[in-house]
Design a protein around this motif. Structure first.
Motif, PDB file in Angstrom:
ATOM      1  N   ARG A 276     -10.503   3.709   3.159  1.00  0.00           N
ATOM      2  CA  ARG A 276     -10.709   3.206   1.790  1.00  0.00           C
ATOM      3  C   ARG A 276      -9.458   2.477   1.307  1.00  0.00           C
ATOM      4  N   ALA A 277      -8.285   3.016   1.651  1.00  0.00           N
ATOM      5  CA  ALA A 277      -7.038   2.362   1.255  1.00  0.00           C
ATOM      6  C   ALA A 277      -6.897   1.005   1.930  1.00  0.00           C
TER       7      ALA A 277
ATOM      8  N   LEU B 275       0.868  -1.180   0.000  1.00  0.00           N
ATOM      9  CA  LEU B 275       0.000   0.000   0.000  1.00  0.00           C
ATOM     10  C   LEU B 275       0.898   1.221   0.000  1.00  0.00           C
TER      11      LEU B 275
ATOM     12  N   LEU C  47      -6.410   4.376  -6.341  1.00  0.00           N
ATOM     13  CA  LEU C  47      -7.575   5.052  -5.773  1.00  0.00           C
ATOM     14  C   LEU C  47      -7.434   6.541  -6.034  1.00  0.00           C
TER      15      LEU C  47
ATOM     16  N   ASP D 115      -9.321  -0.830   3.080  1.00  0.00           N
ATOM     17  CA  ASP D 115     -10.333  -1.713   2.496  1.00  0.00           C
ATOM     18  C   ASP D 115      -9.834  -2.285   1.175  1.00  0.00           C
ATOM     19  N   ALA D 116      -9.104  -1.480   0.400  1.00  0.00           N
ATOM     20  CA  ALA D 116      -8.610  -1.929  -0.906  1.00  0.00           C
ATOM     21  C   ALA D 116      -7.560  -3.030  -0.784  1.00  0.00           C
TER      22      ALA D 116
ATOM     23  N   ARG E  61      -2.303   1.421 -13.416  1.00  0.00           N
ATOM     24  CA  ARG E  61      -3.525   0.608 -13.519  1.00  0.00           C
ATOM     25  C   ARG E  61      -3.330  -0.536 -14.518  1.00  0.00           C
TER      26      ARG E  61
ATOM     27  N   THR F 174      -4.002  -1.231  -8.068  1.00  0.00           N
ATOM     28  CA  THR F 174      -5.282  -0.600  -7.762  1.00  0.00           C
ATOM     29  C   THR F 174      -4.982   0.842  -7.387  1.00  0.00           C
TER      30      THR F 174
ATOM     31  N   VAL G  68      -1.601  -1.261  -4.037  1.00  0.00           N
ATOM     32  CA  VAL G  68      -2.638  -0.228  -4.010  1.00  0.00           C
ATOM     33  C   VAL G  68      -1.936   1.120  -3.882  1.00  0.00           C
TER      34      VAL G  68
ATOM     35  N   ASP H  41     -12.516   6.760  -7.446  1.00  0.00           N
ATOM     36  CA  ASP H  41     -12.108   5.713  -6.513  1.00  0.00           C
ATOM     37  C   ASP H  41     -11.349   6.231  -5.299  1.00  0.00           C
ATOM     38  N   GLY H  42     -10.980   7.495  -5.288  1.00  0.00           N
ATOM     39  CA  GLY H  42     -10.143   7.988  -4.197  1.00  0.00           C
ATOM     40  C   GLY H  42     -10.321   9.466  -4.009  1.00  0.00           C
TER      41      GLY H  42
END
Length: 176
Positions: A168-169, A79, A145, A171-172, A138, A143, A115, A149-150
């Protein structure tokens, strides 16, 4: 079996929230290894020892020296948040002069899920290279965001009105 999350941060204001993010990731079951760009390491320099204690591993901002052992387990997911304009473009272009960008680039080649949650101002978000870099990442399976998406770009110098979407990060990256 514990799974390992590499949490990489660039020098952007959300980096100051990293201790809480580590705690949230650990509460979800992740073994967290924290990597910082050299600038981000300077920003949180006074907290490095506490962050290392929190993760139970050294915080890394530089490549290890030849012959030194690896001090982290292999990642199950990377991440990169906040990822700045500079770090995101370097990652997309494969420019690996910083440790975290190099490891993130290698993750793509190794098929390790990744991510990205950018944190850039509006002017930089409108620079043509930014859109190309988002698309490159991508297309490589990262992924990203950003946009719907972010978070979007912000006017230069403006702090987001809403908190950085760390949830959100996390969760991704999913659950371990």
């Amino acid at each position: 079996m514990t799974r390992t999350l590499y949490l990489f941060c660039s020098a952007a204001p959300p980096v100051f929230d990293v201790a809480g993010v580590i705690e949230h990731a650990q509460a979800r079951g992740w073994d967290v290894c924290l990597g910082l760009t050299p600038s981000a390491a300077r920003w949180v320099e006074s907290s490095i020892d506490g962050l290392a204690a929190l993760t139970g591993r050294p915080v890394r901002a530089w490549y290890k020296q030849p012959g030194e052992p690896d001090v982290w387990p292999d990642p199950d997911v990377v991440l990169f948040a906040p990822v700045t304009f500079n770090s995101l473009n370097a990652w997309a272009l494969g420019l690996t002069s910083s440790f975290v960008v190099g490891v993130a680039a290698e993750a793509i080649g190794n098929g390790t899920p990744a991510v990205a949650l950018p944190c850039v101002n509006g002017g930089l978000a409108r620079h043509p290279q930014f859109a190309r870099s988002l698309e490159t990442l991508r297309a490589a399976g990262v992924t990203v965001l950003h946009g719907a998406d972010g978070v979007g770009g912000l006017p230069a110098g403006e702090v987001p009105g809403e908190p950085f979407p760390w949830g959100r990060a996390l969760d991704a990256v999913g659950s371990p």
